[in-house]
Design an enzyme around this catalytic site. Structure first.
Site, PDB file in Angstrom:
ATOM      1  N   GLU A  98      38.057  37.593  46.363  1.00  0.00           N
ATOM      2  CA  GLU A  98      36.692  37.614  46.895  1.00  0.00           C
ATOM      3  C   GLU A  98      36.346  36.320  47.632  1.00  0.00           C
ATOM      4  O   GLU A  98      35.771  35.397  47.064  1.00  0.00           O
ATOM      5  CB  GLU A  98      35.663  37.849  45.784  1.00  0.00           C
ATOM      6  CG  GLU A  98      34.239  37.983  46.337  1.00  0.00           C
ATOM      7  CD  GLU A  98      33.172  38.123  45.263  1.00  0.00           C
ATOM      8  OE1 GLU A  98      31.993  38.298  45.639  1.00  0.00           O
ATOM      9  OE2 GLU A  98      33.505  38.054  44.071  1.00  0.00           O
ATOM     10  N   LYS A 124      37.341  41.893  48.032  1.00  0.00           N
ATOM     11  CA  LYS A 124      35.886  42.038  47.968  1.00  0.00           C
ATOM     12  C   LYS A 124      35.289  41.104  49.007  1.00  0.00           C
ATOM     13  O   LYS A 124      35.410  39.876  48.903  1.00  0.00           O
ATOM     14  CB  LYS A 124      35.358  41.705  46.568  1.00  0.00           C
ATOM     15  CG  LYS A 124      33.844  41.897  46.440  1.00  0.00           C
ATOM     16  CD  LYS A 124      33.377  41.857  44.996  1.00  0.00           C
ATOM     17  CE  LYS A 124      31.866  42.037  44.906  1.00  0.00           C
ATOM     18  NZ  LYS A 124      31.388  42.131  43.498  1.00  0.00           N
TER      19      LYS A 124
END
Length: 295
Positions: A176, A213
């Protein structure tokens, strides 16, 4: 690796709920839920209340695997129980929802327009605990604030270095590298990020798989190539501060990317709601995020 969980994340229709608020964001999450700071007098009581909120969401009749295919948990949540079962075990055994664990310790100071993660000395212990609870994967967050090549490269390099340790530990990492949605250089930073992600993805071997993400990109379908990469199980999007309506609208423009919303998932829920009102509100929320994720 649990093959059924892998197939659900690879091919299932739905989105990932993020219920991983940690110490720094718990009070804010409770406040939005209608539980003010005068409702608790210690950190322990605060965490009891946030677990009660998360348990209510997870146990809701609206929270099912036909629309919610995975959930990201905070470590303390994983180590607690719902109806006598560990939270991760409850998610998979009772709901058929794949559990993930947040493993990072927050952000280091900004350098070159980016914040890498603080060291994770507890990583081995967290991976062992996650495996013991039947967790499928992990999540760890860095932040990019400017279109600085060195900063972006440092973030992605660290994410993949730690990601490989997580893979070696038997779990699938959610990489992420969030791009701040308020950055004046957001689009340029996303171009740098995509190039760096592709570079590191192409260096993975056939046994190494990750999830990504990412902030919803300024240019629709910028990450389409990433959704088709053989080493990527799934690309998911964070809401990043957008309202749920705005996040859903932007997400729907990105083919192959599903939601992994936190605040946008709990928006509109209240401790004061009756169970029927709570479930109805959550059902409407889940349906809207689901529809944005499968377009």
């Amino acid at each position: 690796m649990n093959q059924a969980q892998f197939e659900q994340m690879k091919s299932g229709n739905g989105f990932i709920g993020a219920l991983d608020q940690s110490g720094g964001s718990t009070a804010k999450a409770l406040g939005l839920y209608g539980v003010t700071e005068n409702a608790y007098s210690s950190e322990a009581e605060m965490f009891d209340l946030i677990h009660a909120m998360r348990s209510r969401i997870i146990k809701s009749s609206s929270f099912k695997s036909d629309r919610v295919i995975g959930v990201i948990l905070f470590e303390m949540t994983m180590n607690r129980t719902i109806d006598g079962l560990g939270t991760a075990e409850f998610l998979w055994q009772k709901k058929n929802i794949v559990p993930f664990l947040k493993v990072d310790n927050g952000l280091a100071d900004e350098v070159n327009g980016a914040q890498v993660m603080k060291p994770i000395s507890e990583l081995s212990a967290r991976l062992a605990a996650a495996n013991s609870h039947g967790v499928f994967g992990t999540k760890m967050r860095s932040v990019i604030k400017r279109a600085n090549r060195e900063g972006v490269s440092a973030v992605v390099k660290q994410q993949f270095e730690i990601g490989k340790q997580i893979i070696a530990g038997g779990l699938v990492p959610i990489i992420e590298p969030e791009v701040n949605i308020k950055s004046a250089q957001k689009a340029q930073a996303e171009d740098l990020l995509k190039a760096s992600l592709l570079k590191h993805l192409n260096m993975l071997n056939g046994e190494q798989n990750v999830m990504l993400k990412l902030s919803i990109p300024t240019q629709a379908n910028l990450y389409l190539e990433l959704t088709k990469h053989p080493r990527v199980i799934k690309v998911v999007a964070l809401s990043g501060g957008y309202s749920r309506d705005e996040a859903n609208k932007l997400l729907a423009q990105n083919t192959g990317v599903i939601a992994s919303f936190s605040r946008a998932l709990t928006e509109g829920l209240s401790d004061k709601q009756s169970d029927s009102d709570f479930d109805a509100t959550l059902n409407t929320t889940i349906q809207s995020i689901y529809e944005a994720s499968i377009k």
